[in-house]
Design an enzyme around this catalytic site. Structure first.
Site: not given
Ligand SMILES: Cc1cc2nc3c(=O)[nH]c(=O)nc-3n(C[C@H](O)[C@H](O)[C@H](O)COP(=O)(O)OP(=O)(O)OC[C@H]3O[C@@H](n4cnc5c(N)ncnc54)[C@H](O)[C@@H]3O)c2cc1C
Length: 281
Positions: A6, A154, A40, A169, A98-100, A209, A142, A8, A158, A259
């Protein structure tokens, strides 16, 4: 065993970038990727462009688009309306993140009426429609996770919330991926774990990056690109060789799907897929 792949892409900002994205999509399409995903932007900045790109892929190609969707800057209602629109227009695959925060803000701040974590977003999306949902995984953890165990827990949250696969990543040391796979087995994280591979043609850009993504850059990799700053042609050959070796080792170790982070350029991913045995007919 046939390996599947796949790709990206990111949504283009200018007409020139749009053209180069579509050249890449058209070049990679005949390899029949299982899906192609569209990012995004940080801070939710590319919402409209992501939607347009995903819809154009759905309408004008045979590819299955996966829309990245983040919690940043959106209320639950806003996410609901985006997701509903996706579902209604035939986009059934989402990478829930979740996003940054935007570059000028240090820590992630959830929208006051929004989702705090990706696991909550997965739960929310599943209440809207039966999306096929992917999530992010981190071979090195992370950057905000306390340790690798809590990071894996975590990921489990999900998946248990309804995601079916996790895309990692990028990483350069395959042992990091194998250890993540072991942790997933130990914690009974039942999903397809897909390695994300970044073929590196611009080493300096990749280092930037990696800093933000919590991915380490091994010294051996830096050495391979030493002295090639002004030599893009050789860099490309080196990049393809390194990524091909990495992917070959993953496949030998039981990985069935790769991927690619294409950065909207097809050439390296195409070459590596060819070496993997994929053909366009
Ligand atoms: C394949 C891939 C594609 C991506 N694409 C994008 C994109 O398109 N746009 C973008 O903006 N970013 C993107 N990212 C980056 C991503 O958004 C960031 O790494 C972000 O900081 C974390 O997202 P996550 O979904 O892993 O968050 P989460 O799973 O929510 O985790 C984030 C942090 O919060 C902690 N956490 C989660 N739940 C809890 C809880 N209940 N209590 C306390 N701590 C908790 C986790 O342990 C982790 O440290 C991508 C990353 C990857 C690997």
């Amino acid at each position: 065993m046939t390996v599947t792949v796949s790709f990206e892409f990111f949504p283009p900002k200018t007409p020139e970038l749009e053209e180069s994205l579509w050249r890449s999509i058209r070049r990679l399409e005949p390899l029949k990727p299982t899906f192609v995903s569209v990012t995004y932007g940080a801070g939710g900045s590319t919402q409209e462009r992501t939607r347009n790109t995903v819809k154009k892929i759905l309408d004008t190609t045979k590819l299955t688009p996966v829309a990245h969707l983040t919690c940043v800057g959106s209320s639950k209602d806003q996410i609901k309306s985006i997701a509903q629109e996706y579902w209604d227009s035939g986009i059934k695959h989402i990478l829930a993140l979740r996003g940054d925060p935007p570059a000028d803000i240090k820590n992630f701040q959830p929208h006051p009426e929004g989702y705090h974590h990706a696991s909550e977003l997965v739960t929310g999306l599943k209440t809207i429609a039966d999306f096929d949902i992917a999530v992010a995984a981190f071979p090195e953890g992370h950057p905000e996770s306390k340790d690798l165990e809590s990071d894996t827990i975590n990921l489990k949250k999900k998946i248990d919330a309804g995601a079916s696969k996790a895309i990692t990543q990028f990483f350069f040391d395959n042992d990091l991926f194998y250890k993540l796979r072991d942790r997933c087995r130990k914690h009974k994280v039942n999903c397809e774990l897909i390695p994300g591979i970044m073929p590196v043609s611009n080493f300096v850009q990749m280092q930037n990056f990696a800093k933000g993504a919590g991915a380490s850059v091994p010294t051996w990799l830096a050495k391979q690109f030493e002295g090639l700053e002004e030599d893009p042609d050789t860099r490309k050959l080196v990049a393809a060789t390194i990524a091909a070796k990495q992917v070959e080792d993953l496949v030998k170790n039981g990985v069935e799907h790769i991927h690619f982070y294409t950065l909207n350029r097809a050439d390296l991913s195409f070459a590596i897929c060819h070496m993997l045995g994929l053909r366009t007919n």
